[in-house]
Scaffold this motif. Structure first.
Motif, PDB file in Angstrom:
ATOM      1  N   VAL A   2       0.791  -1.202  -0.017  1.00 58.71           N
ATOM      2  CA  VAL A   2      -0.068   0.043   0.281  1.00 58.71           C
ATOM      3  C   VAL A   2       0.897   1.293  -0.148  1.00 58.71           C
ATOM      4  N   HIS A   3       0.703   2.135  -0.908  1.00 63.41           N
ATOM      5  CA  HIS A   3       1.240   3.378  -1.032  1.00 63.41           C
ATOM      6  C   HIS A   3       0.410   4.513  -0.394  1.00 63.41           C
ATOM      7  N   ALA A  23      -4.079   9.687   0.821  1.00 60.92           N
ATOM      8  CA  ALA A  23      -4.790   8.873  -0.079  1.00 60.92           C
ATOM      9  C   ALA A  23      -3.890   7.622  -0.383  1.00 60.92           C
ATOM     10  N   SER A  25      -3.163   4.001  -2.377  1.00 66.62           N
ATOM     11  CA  SER A  25      -2.942   3.187  -3.472  1.00 66.62           C
ATOM     12  C   SER A  25      -2.160   2.018  -3.478  1.00 66.62           C
ATOM     13  N   GLY A  26      -2.468   0.906  -4.548  1.00 69.24           N
ATOM     14  CA  GLY A  26      -1.796  -0.399  -4.438  1.00 69.24           C
ATOM     15  C   GLY A  26      -2.875  -1.150  -3.735  1.00 69.24           C
ATOM     16  N   ILE A  28      -5.290  -1.810  -2.057  1.00 72.78           N
ATOM     17  CA  ILE A  28      -6.149  -1.085  -1.166  1.00 72.78           C
ATOM     18  C   ILE A  28      -7.480  -2.135  -0.680  1.00 72.78           C
ATOM     19  N   LYS A  75     -13.089   6.472  -2.103  1.00 73.58           N
ATOM     20  CA  LYS A  75     -11.510   7.061  -2.333  1.00 73.58           C
ATOM     21  C   LYS A  75     -10.300   6.895  -1.637  1.00 73.58           C
ATOM     22  N   ASN A  76     -10.561   5.661  -1.038  1.00 76.20           N
ATOM     23  CA  ASN A  76      -9.266   5.051  -0.295  1.00 76.20           C
ATOM     24  C   ASN A  76      -8.416   6.335   0.356  1.00 76.20           C
ATOM     25  N   THR A  77      -9.125   7.027   1.288  1.00 79.90           N
ATOM     26  CA  THR A  77      -8.620   8.121   1.905  1.00 79.90           C
ATOM     27  C   THR A  77      -9.114   8.498   3.030  1.00 79.90           C
TER      28      THR A  77
END
Length: 116
Positions: A2-3, A23, A25-26, A28, A75-77
């Motif tokens: 995960v980034h 946020a 990414s990866g 998720i 939004k994975n945020t």
């Protein structure tokens, strides 16, 4: 993997507000809990707030009623709203996510400076 990328830090006057974002990414789909930590100069990193995937939150006593953590799973945020900021809130703020398998991933940090 995960980034994480944090944003929203900056210089603010005492009593002001900021909104931090982180946020992901990866991988998720593996994200479970999300959290914000901070590290002030010369001090150890400390937990600020946590939020589960279902939205349950927990806060450090020092920030209760001033900071609000939230997340947007679509939004994975994860966000951290900082209100009524004090000079002692000056720190680098880091987000951390924990996967369902127990791995922790950290962001690079975003600097918050509160001027008196």
């Amino acid at each position: 993997q995960v980034h994480l990328v944090e944003s929203g830090g900056g210089l603010v006057q005492s009593g002001g507000s900021l909104r931090l974002s982180c946020a992901a990414s990866g991988s998720i789909f593996s994200i479970n809990h999300m959290a914000w930590y901070r590290q002030a100069p010369g001090k150890q990193r400390e937990l600020v707030a946590t939020i589960t995937r279902e939205g349950s939150t927990n806060y450090a006593d020092a920030v209760k009623d001033r900071f609000t953590i939230s997340r947007d799973n679509a939004k994975n945020t994860v966000y951290l709203q900082l209100n009524s900021l004090k000079p002692e809130d000056t720190a680098v703020f880091y987000c951390k996510v924990t996967s369902f398998s127990g791995f922790d991933y950290w962001g690079q940090g975003t600097q918050v400076v509160v001027a008196s």
